[in-house]
Motif scaffolding. Structure first.
Motif, mmCIF file in Angstrom:
data_model
loop_
_atom_site.group_PDB
_atom_site.id
_atom_site.type_symbol
_atom_site.label_atom_id
_atom_site.label_comp_id
_atom_site.label_asym_id
_atom_site.label_seq_id
_atom_site.Cartn_x
_atom_site.Cartn_y
_atom_site.Cartn_z
ATOM 1 N N ALA A 1 23.644 -13.950 -7.959
ATOM 2 C CA ALA A 1 24.589 -14.851 -7.487
ATOM 3 C C ALA A 1 25.235 -14.508 -6.223
ATOM 4 C CB ALA A 1 25.892 -14.827 -8.682
ATOM 5 N N ASN A 2 24.913 -13.143 -5.694
ATOM 6 C CA ASN A 2 25.435 -12.654 -4.413
ATOM 7 C C ASN A 2 24.400 -13.060 -3.519
ATOM 8 O OD1 ASN A 2 27.478 -11.473 -5.997
ATOM 9 N ND2 ASN A 2 26.292 -9.544 -6.160
ATOM 10 N N LEU A 3 23.284 -13.592 -3.590
ATOM 11 C CA LEU A 3 22.308 -13.858 -2.406
ATOM 12 C C LEU A 3 22.870 -14.784 -1.533
ATOM 13 C CD1 LEU A 3 18.913 -13.599 -4.635
ATOM 14 C CD2 LEU A 3 20.297 -11.939 -3.440
ATOM 15 N N PRO A 4 22.062 -14.625 -0.189
ATOM 16 C CA PRO A 4 22.596 -15.815 0.737
ATOM 17 C C PRO A 4 21.962 -17.049 0.400
ATOM 18 C CG PRO A 4 21.711 -13.602 1.808
ATOM 19 C CD PRO A 4 21.561 -13.399 0.172
ATOM 20 N N GLU A 5 22.232 -18.037 0.901
ATOM 21 C CA GLU A 5 22.122 -19.393 0.767
ATOM 22 C C GLU A 5 20.750 -19.777 0.695
ATOM 23 O OE1 GLU A 5 23.483 -23.963 2.045
ATOM 24 O OE2 GLU A 5 24.379 -22.097 2.864
ATOM 25 N N GLN A 6 19.893 -19.233 1.618
ATOM 26 C CA GLN A 6 18.423 -19.431 1.870
ATOM 27 C C GLN A 6 17.853 -18.913 0.618
ATOM 28 O OE1 GLN A 6 18.041 -16.149 5.055
ATOM 29 N NE2 GLN A 6 15.920 -16.470 4.364
ATOM 30 N N PHE A 7 18.303 -18.265 -0.181
ATOM 31 C CA PHE A 7 17.547 -17.868 -1.476
ATOM 32 C C PHE A 7 18.338 -18.606 -2.712
ATOM 33 C CE2 PHE A 7 17.394 -14.294 1.456
ATOM 34 C CZ PHE A 7 15.996 -14.161 1.398
ATOM 35 N N ASN A 8 18.758 -19.616 -2.607
ATOM 36 C CA ASN A 8 19.129 -20.393 -3.721
ATOM 37 C C ASN A 8 18.018 -20.906 -4.691
ATOM 38 O OD1 ASN A 8 21.715 -20.453 -3.121
ATOM 39 N ND2 ASN A 8 21.926 -22.247 -1.946
ATOM 40 N N PHE A 9 16.968 -20.636 -4.243
ATOM 41 C CA PHE A 9 15.947 -21.098 -5.238
ATOM 42 C C PHE A 9 15.628 -19.977 -6.436
ATOM 43 C CE2 PHE A 9 13.918 -18.491 -1.926
ATOM 44 C CZ PHE A 9 12.937 -17.838 -2.658
ATOM 45 N N LEU A 10 16.277 -18.945 -6.318
ATOM 46 C CA LEU A 10 16.450 -17.896 -7.168
ATOM 47 C C LEU A 10 17.484 -17.824 -8.134
ATOM 48 C CD1 LEU A 10 15.643 -14.822 -4.892
ATOM 49 C CD2 LEU A 10 13.981 -16.078 -6.350
ATOM 50 N N GLN A 11 18.323 -18.871 -8.266
ATOM 51 C CA GLN A 11 19.249 -19.034 -8.998
ATOM 52 C C GLN A 11 19.007 -19.703 -10.580
ATOM 53 O OE1 GLN A 11 22.460 -17.907 -8.372
ATOM 54 N NE2 GLN A 11 21.306 -17.481 -6.470
ATOM 55 N N GLY A 12 19.541 -19.132 -11.393
ATOM 56 C CA GLY A 12 18.981 -19.772 -12.768
ATOM 57 C C GLY A 12 19.875 -18.952 -13.883
ATOM 58 N N PRO A 13 19.821 -19.102 -15.241
ATOM 59 C CA PRO A 13 20.361 -18.623 -16.187
ATOM 60 C C PRO A 13 20.644 -17.131 -16.226
ATOM 61 C CG PRO A 13 18.506 -19.574 -17.099
ATOM 62 C CD PRO A 13 18.499 -19.980 -15.499
ATOM 63 N N GLU A 14 21.548 -16.429 -16.545
ATOM 64 C CA GLU A 14 21.688 -15.094 -16.359
ATOM 65 C C GLU A 14 21.266 -14.475 -17.883
ATOM 66 O OE1 GLU A 14 25.402 -14.035 -15.244
ATOM 67 O OE2 GLU A 14 25.342 -15.002 -13.251
ATOM 68 N N SER B 1 11.711 -19.637 1.157
ATOM 69 C CA SER B 1 12.756 -18.857 1.609
ATOM 70 C C SER B 1 13.143 -18.979 3.204
ATOM 71 C CB SER B 1 12.719 -17.293 1.477
ATOM 72 O OG SER B 1 11.404 -16.711 2.196
ATOM 73 N N GLY B 2 11.869 -19.656 3.806
ATOM 74 C CA GLY B 2 12.049 -19.601 5.189
ATOM 75 C C GLY B 2 11.901 -18.410 5.908
ATOM 76 N N CYS C 1 18.984 -5.996 -4.965
ATOM 77 C CA CYS C 1 19.626 -4.334 -4.854
ATOM 78 C C CYS C 1 20.549 -4.181 -3.698
ATOM 79 C CB CYS C 1 18.891 -3.424 -5.034
ATOM 80 S SG CYS C 1 17.790 -3.352 -6.626
ATOM 81 N N MET C 2 20.018 -4.817 -2.658
ATOM 82 C CA MET C 2 20.764 -4.393 -1.398
ATOM 83 C C MET C 2 22.036 -5.097 -1.127
ATOM 84 S SD MET C 2 19.384 -1.797 0.289
ATOM 85 C CE MET C 2 19.463 -2.121 1.882
ATOM 86 N N GLU C 3 22.045 -6.548 -1.778
ATOM 87 C CA GLU C 3 23.160 -7.278 -1.641
ATOM 88 C C GLU C 3 24.264 -7.010 -2.580
ATOM 89 O OE1 GLU C 3 23.631 -9.605 0.437
ATOM 90 O OE2 GLU C 3 21.969 -9.295 1.600
ATOM 91 N N SER C 4 23.973 -5.837 -3.422
ATOM 92 C CA SER C 4 24.987 -5.443 -4.617
ATOM 93 C C SER C 4 25.818 -4.557 -3.822
ATOM 94 C CB SER C 4 24.152 -4.883 -5.625
ATOM 95 O OG SER C 4 24.975 -4.298 -6.491
#
Length: 364
Positions: free
Chosen positions: A183-196, A129-130, A263-266
């Motif tokens: 899907a709403n997360l900032p770009e630095q958290f792209n490693f968390l993307q995956g099948p829903e 995440s950095g 939750c906070m990005e929701s």
């Protein structure tokens, strides 16, 4: 008499393979590159594929696999005892029973090691995440605690409540909405993307409460499961926590932070409320140990609705302070330390550093 090594050849082969896999895990898990390769090419792909496949059914496959495994083991044990009474070759039957149980247990453990344990030795959350954490001052801790207290208080007035003023969670809607929030997360958290893949409520949730579990991720089936019997106020946060494991987050402190982040990005007050309440709980606990005066000031920012939910949550878990819950917590603590997590279950509180590092500026 047939040599038992030949008579039970299949069981011995399974046992030997399991022993080799477990030994290889302990020998290689800290070798540079091995954990990263195994995590990226074995564990995470397996979680994505198996989670998607088993996600087709609404119930927890892993939960019932555990039930049938226990019932099968008891049935085999009963069968062996009956045969011991009826027929000779008693030593061979006892030997066969022990080899079967040992082979089964080690096979399951080997799978857990390579499909979950190995991920503890891969890239850290900070590397992915950095986010860089550092020593936290009491003032910084107080500011972020107050920030989440205010967020939770504001959101607490926008959610459904019962006649007693306690939060009511629409579990079906929560389960349906939670996966898409990633899907709403900032770009630095792209490693968390995956099948829903939707998380699943446990049929034996009440037993989970007795074992002091709010949720559990099953690495063998890739399923995120949660305890629907636990207090409603933390169910949305628990659901996003377990999904984070499904998305590749291993360590509990990282999963807690990820849950708060999602939750906070929701824009859904239900998730915002639950996530902020989770963050406040961890921060306030840490602040209480650091400075009682600062904690007393921070907790005054929690509104009546949120305070009611926190009290109800505390009272609920007090009823489950049993020997079983203590054994369960000690067992999980031992597992975490066996995987190199020296903080054991205390690592749940380590998410405080991530929260302060990421939300410190917003808190000011």
């Amino acid at each position: 008499m047939v040599n038992p090594l030949l008579r039970f050849k299949g069981r011995h082969i399974v046992l030997a393979v399991a022993i080799v896999l477990v030994a290889a895990y302990y020998a290689l898990r800290e070798v540079p590159g091995v954990a990263v390769f195994a995590t990226q090419n074995i564990a995470h792909p397996w979680h994505r594929v198996s989670g998607t496949v088993f996600g087709i059914v609404p119930f927890s496959v892993a939960e019932w696999l555990i039930v049938f495994t226990i019932l099968g083991a008891l049935a085999y044990l009963t069968y062996t005892v009956v045969k011991l009474i009826q027929k000779p070759r008693r030593l061979q039957r006892v030997y066969a029973l022990l080899v079967a149980f040992l082979a089964g247990a080690l096979t399951i453990y080997a799978m857990i090691c390579w499909l979950w344990g190995i991920t503890y030795y891969s890239y850290t959350y900070t590397e992915l995440s950095g986010i860089e954490t550092q020593a936290v001052s009491v003032q910084e801790l107080k500011e972020v605690t107050i920030y989440f207290a205010e967020v939770a208080t504001a959101a607490s007035q926008k959610v459904e409540r019962d006649q007693n003023g306690l939060y009511v969670c629409d579990i079906q809607q929560t389960v349906s909405d939670a996966p898409a929030l990633y899907a709403n997360l900032p770009e630095q958290f792209n490693f968390l993307q995956g099948p829903e893949v939707p998380p699943k409520p446990m049929f034996f949730s009440y037993i989970m409460s007795h074992l002091n579990y709010t949720g559990v991720f099953f690495p063998l089936t890739g399923e995120a499961n949660f305890n629907e019997h636990s207090p409603d106020c933390f169910i949305p946060a628990t659901v996003t926590h377990e999904i984070s494991h499904q998305r590749g987050v291993t360590r509990e402190q990282d999963a807690n932070f990820t849950s708060v982040l999602v939750c906070m990005e929701s824009d859904d007050p239900n998730f915002i409320y639950s996530g902020a309440l989770l963050a406040y709980t961890h921060l306030a606990n840490a602040l209480y140990l650091a400075s009682y005066e600062a904690w007393a000031e921070a907790q005054s920012y929690i509104g009546d609705y949120a305070r009611k939910d926190l009290i109800a949550n505390h009272m609920y878990w007090q009823d489950f302070k049993t020997t079983a819950s203590e054994i369960s917590e000690a067992a999980y603590d031992g597992y975490l330390q066996n995987q190199g997590q020296e903080l054991g279950t205390r690592s749940y509180g380590a998410c405080v550093d991530l929260l302060v590092a990421y939300y410190g500026e917003a808190a000011k």
